[in-house]
Design an enzyme around this catalytic site. Structure first.
Site, short mmCIF file in Angstrom:
data_model
loop_
_atom_site.label_atom_id
_atom_site.label_comp_id
_atom_site.label_asym_id
_atom_site.label_seq_id
_atom_site.Cartn_x
_atom_site.Cartn_y
_atom_site.Cartn_z
N HIS A 157 0.93 -1.05 -0.01
CA HIS A 157 0.12 -0.09 0.23
C HIS A 157 0.85 1.22 0.18
CE1 HIS A 157 -2.61 -3.32 1.74
NE2 HIS A 157 -3.47 -2.71 1.05
N HIS A 196 -4.73 3.94 -3.03
CA HIS A 196 -4.72 3.06 -1.50
C HIS A 196 -3.80 1.87 -1.86
CE1 HIS A 196 -6.37 1.32 1.92
NE2 HIS A 196 -5.98 0.11 1.33
N GLU A 215 -16.60 -5.86 24.91
CA GLU A 215 -16.04 -7.05 24.89
C GLU A 215 -14.65 -7.02 24.18
OE1 GLU A 215 -19.16 -7.12 23.96
OE2 GLU A 215 -20.14 -7.76 25.98
N HIS A 272 -26.75 -17.24 25.03
CA HIS A 272 -25.54 -16.97 25.84
C HIS A 272 -25.11 -18.07 26.17
CE1 HIS A 272 -27.56 -13.04 26.24
NE2 HIS A 272 -27.11 -12.75 27.26
#
Lengths: 671, 671
Positions: free
Chosen positions: A35, A265, A414, A476
């Site tokens: 890149h 890019h 999380e 869960h």
């Protein structure tokens, strides 16, 4: 952009920045991949940062009080490699730059932590670097509060692109940084308006300035090609009392035919276009050639921090010896001397009192004895503190008025928690652990994988590890998550059967230097199965004989965690019928696989039939049931082959057939 | 809060809302688990929504033009179950409410799609519902543009909590909604300032109003207990030209002793406190008893939409028959008649021309023939359109000025894309597929799992599926991700070996009604291995004999995807040495496992040695190598047991030993 104007306005700056641009073009062309556009676009920002602000000493890359530089937009790796080479990091030779993206080179496609000094974290998966940086900045705050400003006082700088800011984890990161007013965290956003698919507007029209402000950040907006503006913004950012985002308006692939396009890019390898760009830059040397004066100017930057470093060393030497030792020990990831004896004493007590506890509660008991002797631990939970049992009384809560607090309320984040824990581990000096429900491994996965890839010992405390979770139901209840973590290289997955094994798992996790740990812990109560005290850490062998057969050994039951109790009950049934049955507890498959064959054969001899028991999918078990002298028609498994359901835990174990009776019957059917 | 004032100001409203509160208290108490506070806090908002705004007919829960109601804060499931019961959904009986969270009940701990009508999506893992809702709203826009306003014209309403807004995926969702000005999406934020660990401030101080505005949303702020304010806000939200977030200031567990505390978030089961709360509400009936007048008032709300529904049916009947058929066929997830013949013709052409193509390019070729005959497909990519090969010319781009466009530029949002695709599938009428690099399965995992749990046929196009990715290095090279998806119940993982198998995989994925598919596709070119045309979809058998042994069958090589080519080359080596070698192509382990034993035995007979070949971890392979009549000492595997590295793909295959020579040697070593 009028390159000539830029060049003539700041000729010295220009030639230094252009060295980055030229090396990037040459390395990407040599690799024929990579890149180019991002390093070219952000060369000015990076040059000013390294020249005038970043506190570092290329000759002492691991100096603990250096500023950290994180390239969150990791695809622009040639920006970092160029900077490290130019400033004189010993390992980043020109040869390495020439071997960009080749086998054996330290210059991987994306920056890999551990490959070269100066790479503070592995980036590439977008958003990770900026989320790591929150942990870096928190670790700095905690250490500064612990050791004082004369020992710890540095900044964390991040370069992030549009991709980093679009990834959801960036929101978790910036809201955490804002909440904790991490004022020494400075993010430079490469605002180039280009992604792979086109302009940013194609997929996003977020007002990033207002977004960051809403998260409690200071925001500055500058022309990312104006060295004076960059310098002024960095100067201002360092003074603030909030984290600062500097929006740097840049041109991707500046001066190249692909400037301001999504083509820019990627890999810009067309020789004529490269040549034209270099001409526009006023760069006349051949490929990989940096004029001597430019290289010396960069090397002067690389050694600029040497004096500051020696001053720091002198200051550090004035700390009390005990503080110095603790600091150095924690940085070296060495365990305190007391650790081993503490664990042994704890195990002895538990074997004697044989409590019935959920292993998440066992884990809390272990932490209660370990946290006080390991001042480097930093605990936390993603808004499940009472459920994950991760908080002990001595830690104190990390907050604005208690920067030495060692417990973080991560909120419902999380992923951000996991990435920030990685950042803490990478910063050094602290050992992070954090909890959530095991099912939410899914949210944390990108960072859990990176901990394994980077070889850092982050500890993931995953409670409620099966259908034993009960009524909350299948959303869960993990069934595949043990397999997921076990499939990941360089990861210890511990599923302890009782308080003793939990203590052993923590001992391994907190002395590990190169491997992250996943602690799989129950919600439901479990009896102590190791009632005979052994000083040796049996879990370190991965699996061991917990109860051997009486009479002729006909059956081996292999189980982990909450199912060890069931295997023992099945053994009682079988032994009552005169069928000699061994129970093997297997708290860590990865460690068992590392044992020599003689040991593995002692634990799993050929001959007897085998039944594995785990309230999870079978994937990963066949190596122990069918492999290792096992036989396809002499082995079976009791576990889950579907998602769970919502009901009390006891009902679920019955309905899904994870019972001692069923285990015994399966064993008998094989005889 | 002064409950008496609330009650006397709007007595009819109050009694309806209180019915929700009382049922919630009773059900949670009966289950002795669950979340009482959220339904109690949001009862007023939900009551006004259902009474005055939500377009629905409880007697026709699947009416396609109903408004969708999504409970993103899924732990508050009793809010939804109460509403469904009270308004008269036939399946949501009082008995079901009484059996909240019990085995066999449709009232799971968190709302499970498919358990009860009126549950539009499975929620509980936070942030998923709000991210699904973006897909719901996009599907509505696409269908409205396709079929006209008289057939499709409805809103998507979401209740989201602080947890949903802290999860990173919410940022991906709200920026997508803002970018696309999804004005028929209305999110009601339960702004109660409480999470499990304490007050929101403990972990977050984000200005949510300003955050949503920065993403292009309209924001309204109201008292969430004032029915007039709620009504006015919903009325205003429906008129806007942006998505609207209504910040509803509420009191969690209103009127209970645990009001405004994190204890109030959980199960409120203390009998005396429950009684006190009911008295404060003015609720005098026994447990689970709703006064007849209140129940009738709610049932009137449930039948309010019947007239609108019959009017819609009449309007729909005026559409051209072909449009009606297409609409109904897509909702039923039935394949168009032409599909099978189109695939067969394509396969024949490919077998004849035998192109060498990366399977990601094969996939594009398949989509080029399928998208035109499947007007229900909606494609997209997380900013890797050119790499994932997901866009075909006919789709058109979904945008403000082209709402019928069937291609979505999702931006760098793998998680948000996946959740929104699930939302599209759940909305009905469209079949979503979307691409990213396979390694970023990690980012998409929470939503991939939910697709499997919900039994919806979302298609995940995962390209760059191994070290064959090359120079981008280990951060981008999946090694454990095939195992991860295979460990997940109800998921098809396809790893096609060539263009033919890719077409077969797409045929299965796009005719699947209850199982999501993961397409694992290469970056690197692969030869056509199926050069003999078979009309039958051989991949539907999961594995099949691609090349049989010549002479005595001594070796079976089992491979998938890019390694089938290597297995065939190894077969050449072995056959040249007189060793009869069969090659089994195994594009889908899950489908092979579903075949009867006779077929499996024909493909994998006992006797010959077996070598598995896949550029990934071994986990998951032992069932085919050691199981199914295999033997531990007669089987081996050639693949990865570590992360990859950054280098050209060919080098990596050599260095990691995934070569025909190595496969042949391993086979010979077993003989």
């Amino acid at each position: 952009m009028d390159l000539t104007a830029l060049r003539t306005a700041h000729p010295d700056h220009w030639s230094k920045a252009t060295a980055i641009r030229a090396l990037t073009l040459d390395a990407v062309a040599a690799a024929n991949s990579g890149h180019s556009g991002m390093p070219i676009g952000m060369a000015d920002v990076a040059t000013v940062l390294f020249e005038k602000h970043l506190k570092f000493d290329a000759s002492a890359p691991n100096w603990p009080d250096r500023d950290r530089f994180i390239l969150s937009a990791g695809h622009g790796s040639m920006l970092l490699y160029s900077l490290l080479h130019l400033t004189g990091y010993a390992d980043m030779t020109l040869e390495q730059v020439k071997n960009f993206r080749q086998w054996g080179a330290i210059t991987a496609g994306h920056p890999e932590y551990g490959h070269a000094t100066g790479i503070e974290t592995t980036t590439g998966p977008l958003g990770q670097g900026i989320a790591n940086s929150v942990g870096f900045a928190m670790a700095e705050e905690i250490q500064r509060a612990t050791y004082g400003k004369k020992a710890v006082d540095h900044y964390t700088y991040v370069i992030a692109g549009d991709g980093c800011l679009m990834e959801g984890v960036s929101q978790e990161a910036i809201t955490l940084a804002g909440r904790h007013a991490l004022s020494k965290l400075i993010v430079m956003w490469d605002n180039n308006n280009i992604t792979i698919d086109g302009t940013v507007e194609l997929s996003d029209r977020t007002d990033q300035v207002s977004r960051f402000k809403s998260a409690g950040w200071a925001v500055l907006e500058i022309d990312g090609h104006d060295p004076e503006a960059i310098d002024a913004a960095l100067t201002q950012a360092k003074k603030g009392n909030k984290p600062t985002m500097i929006a740097c308006k840049t041109h991707i692939a500046l001066g190249h035919a692909a400037q301001d396009t999504s083509k820019g890019h990627g890999a810009l390898t067309d020789p004529a276009q490269m040549q034209a760009a270099k001409e526009a830059y006023g760069w006349t040397t051949g490929p990989f050639e940096v004029p001597a004066d430019v290289k010396s100017a960069w090397e002067a930057i690389g050694s600029r921090g040497a004096q500051e470093r020696t001053a720091w060393e002198a200051r550090f030497a004035t700390l009390p010896n005990s503080k110095q030792d603790q600091f150095n020990r924690a940085y070296a990831l060495d365990a305190p001397k007391k650790l081993s004896a503490t664990i042994k004493a704890f195990k002895k007590q538990m074997s004697e009192t044989a409590p019935k506890l959920a292993t998440r509660a066992s884990s809390e008991k272990v932490l209660e004895v370990l946290n006080p002797i390991l001042p480097e631990t930093v605990g936390g939970s993603a808004d499940l503190t009472g459920s994950n049992n991760t908080k002990t009384a001595d830690l104190g809560v990390f907050d604005l008025d208690n920067r030495a607090g060692r417990y973080v309320y991560w909120g419902i984040r999380e992923h951000g928690m996991s990435a920030a824990m990685n950042g803490m581990a990478l910063h050094g000096g602290v050992r992070p652990y954090g909890g959530t429900f095991m099912c939410f491994t899914d949210y944390a996965r990108p960072s859990m994988r990176l901990a394994a890839l980077m070889k850092i010992p982050t500890v993931f405390v995953m409670t409620h590890d099966s259908i034993g979770l009960g009524e909350d139901g299948p959303t869960h209840q993990p069934v595949e998550h043990l397999a997921i973590s076990r499939a990941t290289p360089n990861t210890y997955v511990f599923r302890p059967a009782d308080t003793i094994e939990t203590a052993e798992a923590w001992e391994i996790a907190l002395t590990s230097k190169e491997t992250p740990s996943v602690l799989s812990l129950t919600r439901q109560g479990l009896p102590t199965v190791r009632t005979e005290h052994k000083t040796k850490n049996l879990s370190a062998q991965g699996a061991y004989v917990l109860a051997d057969a009486e009479g002729k050994r006909q059956v081996i039951l292999v189980a982990s965690g909450s199912e060890v109790e069931i295997a023992l009950a099945a053994r009682d049934i079988l032994q009552a019928e005169g069928i000699g049955t061994r129970v093997v507890s297997m708290p860590c498959m990865e460690l068992f696989a590392q044992q020599d064959e003689a040991y593995r054969k002692r634990v799993l001899p050929g001959g007897p039939v085998r039944v594995g028991v785990e309230a999870a999918v079978r994937q990963g078990w066949d190596q122990w049931l069918l492999g290792e002298r096992g036989k396809s028609n002499k082995a079976d498994f009791v576990g889950m082959d579907s998602f769970g359901a919502s009901a009390p835990a006891g009902t679920l174990y019955e309905k899904f057939g994870i019972t001692a009776q069923n285990v015994a019957e399966k064993a008998k059917a094989l005889l």
